[in-house]
Write an enzyme that holds these catalytic residues in place. Structure first.
Site, PDB file in Angstrom:
ATOM      1  N   ASP A  44       0.849  -1.140   0.130  1.00  0.00           N
ATOM      2  CA  ASP A  44      -0.070   0.094   0.064  1.00  0.00           C
ATOM      3  C   ASP A  44       1.075   1.205  -0.156  1.00  0.00           C
ATOM      4  O   ASP A  44       1.670   1.651   1.126  1.00  0.00           O
ATOM      5  CB  ASP A  44      -0.816   0.033   1.255  1.00  0.00           C
ATOM      6  CG  ASP A  44      -1.637   1.183   1.361  1.00  0.00           C
ATOM      7  OD1 ASP A  44      -2.979   1.224   0.656  1.00  0.00           O
ATOM      8  OD2 ASP A  44      -1.302   2.209   1.818  1.00  0.00           O
ATOM      9  N   TYR A  68       5.643   8.864   2.870  1.00  0.00           N
ATOM     10  CA  TYR A  68       5.596   8.025   1.715  1.00  0.00           C
ATOM     11  C   TYR A  68       6.784   8.435   0.864  1.00  0.00           C
ATOM     12  O   TYR A  68       7.977   8.696   1.171  1.00  0.00           O
ATOM     13  CB  TYR A  68       4.551   7.554   0.867  1.00  0.00           C
ATOM     14  CG  TYR A  68       3.075   7.414   1.492  1.00  0.00           C
ATOM     15  CD1 TYR A  68       2.707   5.919   1.559  1.00  0.00           C
ATOM     16  CD2 TYR A  68       2.289   8.226   2.171  1.00  0.00           C
ATOM     17  CE1 TYR A  68       1.503   5.500   1.931  1.00  0.00           C
ATOM     18  CE2 TYR A  68       1.292   7.887   2.631  1.00  0.00           C
ATOM     19  CZ  TYR A  68       0.829   6.510   2.617  1.00  0.00           C
ATOM     20  OH  TYR A  68      -0.345   5.986   3.168  1.00  0.00           O
ATOM     21  N   LYS A  97      -2.225   6.160  -4.609  1.00  0.00           N
ATOM     22  CA  LYS A  97      -3.248   6.897  -3.953  1.00  0.00           C
ATOM     23  C   LYS A  97      -2.892   8.123  -4.961  1.00  0.00           C
ATOM     24  O   LYS A  97      -2.039   8.832  -5.105  1.00  0.00           O
ATOM     25  CB  LYS A  97      -3.476   7.093  -2.714  1.00  0.00           C
ATOM     26  CG  LYS A  97      -3.532   5.683  -1.846  1.00  0.00           C
ATOM     27  CD  LYS A  97      -3.817   6.008  -0.441  1.00  0.00           C
ATOM     28  CE  LYS A  97      -3.340   4.867   0.417  1.00  0.00           C
ATOM     29  NZ  LYS A  97      -1.974   4.500   0.496  1.00  0.00           N
ATOM     30  N   HIS A 130      -6.949   9.653  -2.432  1.00  0.00           N
ATOM     31  CA  HIS A 130      -6.083   9.469  -0.950  1.00  0.00           C
ATOM     32  C   HIS A 130      -7.149  10.335   0.190  1.00  0.00           C
ATOM     33  O   HIS A 130      -7.369   9.754   1.207  1.00  0.00           O
ATOM     34  CB  HIS A 130      -4.946  10.222  -1.044  1.00  0.00           C
ATOM     35  CG  HIS A 130      -3.971   9.649   0.135  1.00  0.00           C
ATOM     36  ND1 HIS A 130      -2.495   9.407  -0.112  1.00  0.00           N
ATOM     37  CD2 HIS A 130      -4.146   9.102   1.425  1.00  0.00           C
ATOM     38  CE1 HIS A 130      -2.038   9.170   0.776  1.00  0.00           C
ATOM     39  NE2 HIS A 130      -3.089   9.138   1.827  1.00  0.00           N
ATOM     40  N   SER A 185     -10.314   6.788  -0.088  1.00  0.00           N
ATOM     41  CA  SER A 185      -9.778   6.666   1.216  1.00  0.00           C
ATOM     42  C   SER A 185     -10.230   8.014   2.133  1.00  0.00           C
ATOM     43  O   SER A 185     -10.252   8.856   1.566  1.00  0.00           O
ATOM     44  CB  SER A 185      -8.357   6.593   1.083  1.00  0.00           C
ATOM     45  OG  SER A 185      -7.538   6.568   2.399  1.00  0.00           O
ATOM     46  N   SER A 234      -3.542   2.046  10.066  1.00  0.00           N
ATOM     47  CA  SER A 234      -3.102   2.364  11.829  1.00  0.00           C
ATOM     48  C   SER A 234      -3.943   1.441  12.731  1.00  0.00           C
ATOM     49  O   SER A 234      -4.499   1.917  13.490  1.00  0.00           O
ATOM     50  CB  SER A 234      -3.185   4.227  11.957  1.00  0.00           C
ATOM     51  OG  SER A 234      -2.580   4.863  10.989  1.00  0.00           O
ATOM     52  N   GLU A 243       5.271   9.800  17.057  1.00  0.00           N
ATOM     53  CA  GLU A 243       6.141  10.651  16.476  1.00  0.00           C
ATOM     54  C   GLU A 243       5.982  11.916  16.108  1.00  0.00           C
ATOM     55  O   GLU A 243       6.955  12.574  15.627  1.00  0.00           O
ATOM     56  CB  GLU A 243       6.985   9.707  15.350  1.00  0.00           C
ATOM     57  CG  GLU A 243       5.922   9.125  14.366  1.00  0.00           C
ATOM     58  CD  GLU A 243       6.602   7.881  13.849  1.00  0.00           C
ATOM     59  OE1 GLU A 243       7.576   7.209  14.157  1.00  0.00           O
ATOM     60  OE2 GLU A 243       5.820   7.050  13.092  1.00  0.00           O
TER      61      GLU A 243
HETATM   62  P1  NAD Z   1       0.701   0.882  11.570  1.00  0.00           P
HETATM   63  O1  NAD Z   1      -0.416   0.962  12.586  1.00  0.00           O
HETATM   64  O2  NAD Z   1       1.022  -0.278  10.885  1.00  0.00           O
HETATM   65  O3  NAD Z   1       1.912   1.056  12.590  1.00  0.00           O
HETATM   66  C1  NAD Z   1       2.204   1.622  13.532  1.00  0.00           C
HETATM   67  C2  NAD Z   1       3.567   1.865  14.495  1.00  0.00           C
HETATM   68  O4  NAD Z   1       3.658   0.477  14.937  1.00  0.00           O
HETATM   69  C3  NAD Z   1       4.662   1.896  13.517  1.00  0.00           C
HETATM   70  O5  NAD Z   1       5.684   2.692  14.228  1.00  0.00           O
HETATM   71  C4  NAD Z   1       5.199   0.509  13.240  1.00  0.00           C
HETATM   72  O6  NAD Z   1       6.579   0.260  13.034  1.00  0.00           O
HETATM   73  C5  NAD Z   1       4.892  -0.397  14.700  1.00  0.00           C
HETATM   74  N1  NAD Z   1       4.532  -1.595  14.509  1.00  0.00           N
HETATM   75  C6  NAD Z   1       3.961  -2.467  13.273  1.00  0.00           C
HETATM   76  N2  NAD Z   1       4.123  -3.866  13.814  1.00  0.00           N
HETATM   77  C7  NAD Z   1       4.112  -3.751  15.014  1.00  0.00           C
HETATM   78  C8  NAD Z   1       4.323  -4.732  15.774  1.00  0.00           C
HETATM   79  N3  NAD Z   1       3.855  -6.088  15.321  1.00  0.00           N
HETATM   80  N4  NAD Z   1       4.541  -4.775  17.152  1.00  0.00           N
HETATM   81  C9  NAD Z   1       5.096  -3.499  17.757  1.00  0.00           C
HETATM   82  N5  NAD Z   1       5.143  -2.484  16.683  1.00  0.00           N
HETATM   83  C10 NAD Z   1       4.714  -2.617  15.345  1.00  0.00           C
HETATM   84  O7  NAD Z   1       0.738   2.265  11.125  1.00  0.00           O
HETATM   85  P2  NAD Z   1       0.561   2.830   9.939  1.00  0.00           P
HETATM   86  O8  NAD Z   1       1.744   3.025   9.125  1.00  0.00           O
HETATM   87  O9  NAD Z   1      -0.021   4.187  10.380  1.00  0.00           O
HETATM   88  O10 NAD Z   1      -0.574   2.170   9.053  1.00  0.00           O
HETATM   89  C11 NAD Z   1      -0.365   1.154   8.148  1.00  0.00           C
HETATM   90  C12 NAD Z   1      -0.468   1.659   6.502  1.00  0.00           C
HETATM   91  O11 NAD Z   1      -1.619   2.161   6.415  1.00  0.00           O
HETATM   92  C13 NAD Z   1       0.531   2.698   6.406  1.00  0.00           C
HETATM   93  O12 NAD Z   1       2.063   2.235   6.171  1.00  0.00           O
HETATM   94  C14 NAD Z   1       0.088   3.002   4.934  1.00  0.00           C
HETATM   95  O13 NAD Z   1       0.181   2.352   3.881  1.00  0.00           O
HETATM   96  C15 NAD Z   1      -1.512   3.171   5.514  1.00  0.00           C
HETATM   97  N6  NAD Z   1      -2.282   4.439   5.786  1.00  0.00           N
HETATM   98  C16 NAD Z   1      -3.031   4.965   4.824  1.00  0.00           C
HETATM   99  C17 NAD Z   1      -3.491   6.163   5.251  1.00  0.00           C
HETATM  100  C18 NAD Z   1      -4.373   7.010   4.479  1.00  0.00           C
HETATM  101  O14 NAD Z   1      -4.496   8.115   4.694  1.00  0.00           O
HETATM  102  N7  NAD Z   1      -4.997   6.356   3.511  1.00  0.00           N
HETATM  103  C19 NAD Z   1      -3.020   7.022   6.370  1.00  0.00           C
HETATM  104  C20 NAD Z   1      -2.045   6.389   7.336  1.00  0.00           C
HETATM  105  C21 NAD Z   1      -1.687   5.076   7.009  1.00  0.00           C
END
Ligand code: NAD
Length: 333
Positions: A44, A68, A97, A130, A185, A234, A243
């Site tokens: 993604d 990204y 996106k 997006h 999204s 998330s 962060e």
């Molecule tokens: P995430 O929930 O995947 O990760 C959050 C944090 O948790 C990161 O710092 C990660 O390193 C950590 N983490 C991941 N797996 C873990 C585990 N098993 N144990 C402990 N820590 C862990 O957060 P994200 O990156 O916000 O969301 C995932 C993906 O969703 C993004 O990479 C992106 O591709 C997408 N996203 C899209 C939008 C949008 O507007 N469409 C917004 C945010 C994210």
């Protein structure tokens, strides 16, 4: 490939994928390559760039570039895996996106083509708007990725383009073979209802923030009724926003340390992160966790091979507090 969700376009989308937000440019190619080796098939991505103010806070707090803006490097990881015969292009499901400054009707296709060129791909599997709300066009020659602010610093300038114009161009991408499926999204119910009145290709997928502090049940009900697949982003809630120095993220108990989640992790002999991902997938969503640590990559992918009891799913769902972290308008001015 693991479990998939059938999209209204007829294509299958893997239910567990890999997120590329905040994967640093210097490590993105290796991260994608390693994730493919680990077994991930969905990636993604986006051309996006964080609001300048968030980038600055994050850079200070974490001393790294968090965004990204890494499609080229991600594409290199894919190319290496294909070249080595680990996967074929058709085994992968790649999402990108459309950034809000490219939502004017005639800017959609060039933006999609730019992302495709960066990835080194001929087509995306899924291309999403997006965020709703077109912003004034920024020429990629001026700045790319363009970010939220017209001046690259602090000024938000909106475009007058209504959503139906953007969507018609998104539909054009499908007929030109640039993407197999299209979706949205960060959309809420009212906009989706509106789109469904005029879309000739209805959105196949909706990607939203979804975690136990933000359950979005009514929106999920709407998507189920309309045959729109939902992807959670998330999934670990506040963890992704610490962060940026968000006070409301710092004030909450981290979900992976929450009493209910840790007690369920013990009960099922899984990691708290796997409980959170399984809760989402048993609710019917796809998930796209992101990590650059190989052992955690494998752990996150392995979040499907057990089932939570319905009562446990319901207790997690009842933690809903309506707390949303990804709200770019908070930093618009
Ligand atoms: P995430 O929930 O995947 O990760 C959050 C944090 O948790 C990161 O710092 C990660 O390193 C950590 N983490 C991941 N797996 C873990 C585990 N098993 N144990 C402990 N820590 C862990 O957060 P994200 O990156 O916000 O969301 C995932 C993906 O969703 C993004 O990479 C992106 O591709 C997408 N996203 C899209 C939008 C949008 O507007 N469409 C917004 C945010 C994210």
């Amino acid at each position: 490939m693991g479990p998939t969700i059938k999209l209204s376009s007829g294509y299958e989308m893997p239910q567990v994928g890999f997120g590329l937000w905040k994967v640093d440019n210097s490590t993105a190619a290796d991260t994608v390559y390693n994730a493919i080796k680990t077994g991930y098939r969905l990636f993604d991505g986006a051309c996006a760039q964080l609001p300048e103010i968030l980038s600055r806070v994050a850079n200070v707090l974490a001393s790294v570039t968090l965004d990204y803006g890494n499609e080229k490097e991600c594409g290199e990881g894919v190319a290496r895996a294909i070249k080595e015969g680990i996967v074929k292009r058709e085994d992968l499901f790649i999402t990108s996106k459309l950034w809000p400054v490219f939502e004017d009707g005639d800017k959609v296709e060039p933006a999609c083509r730019r992302s495709l060129a960066d990835w080194g791909l001929e087509y995306f599997d899924l291309y999403l708007i997006h965020f709703p709300g077109a912003l004034k066009y920024v020429d990629p020659a001026v700045r790319y990725p363009p970010g939220w602010h017209y001046d690259g610093k602090s000024t938000i300038v909106r475009s007058n383009t209504p959503l139906h114009v953007t969507w018609a161009s998104m539909e054009g991408l499908v007929s030109k073979g640039l993407t197999r499926s299209i979706g949205v999204s960060n959309f809420q119910a009212q906009l989706i209802y509106d789109m469904l009145r005029y879309a000739t290709i209805p959105p196949a997928a909706l990607q939203i923030e979804h975690h136990p502090y933000l359950v979005q049940q009514e929106l999920l009900n709407l998507c189920k009724a309309e045959g729109i697949a939902v992807t959670a982003y998330s999934s670990f809630g506040p963890a992704s926003f610490l962060e940026f120095g968000f006070k409301h993220a710092q004030a909450l108990v981290p979900l992976m340390k929450d009493d209910l989640i840790t007690s369920l992790a013990k009960k099922y002999n899984k990691q708290p992160s796997q409980i959170l991902l399984r809760w989402a997938t048993q609710r019917g969503l796809a998930v796209i966790p992101k990590t650059v640590r190989p052992e955690v990559m494998a752990q996150n992918l392995d979040c499907i091979g057990f089932d939570l009891e319905q009562a446990d799913i319901d207790s997690i769902t009842s933690k809903d507090a309506g707390i949303r972290f990804n709200q770019p308008s908070n930093v618009s001015n």
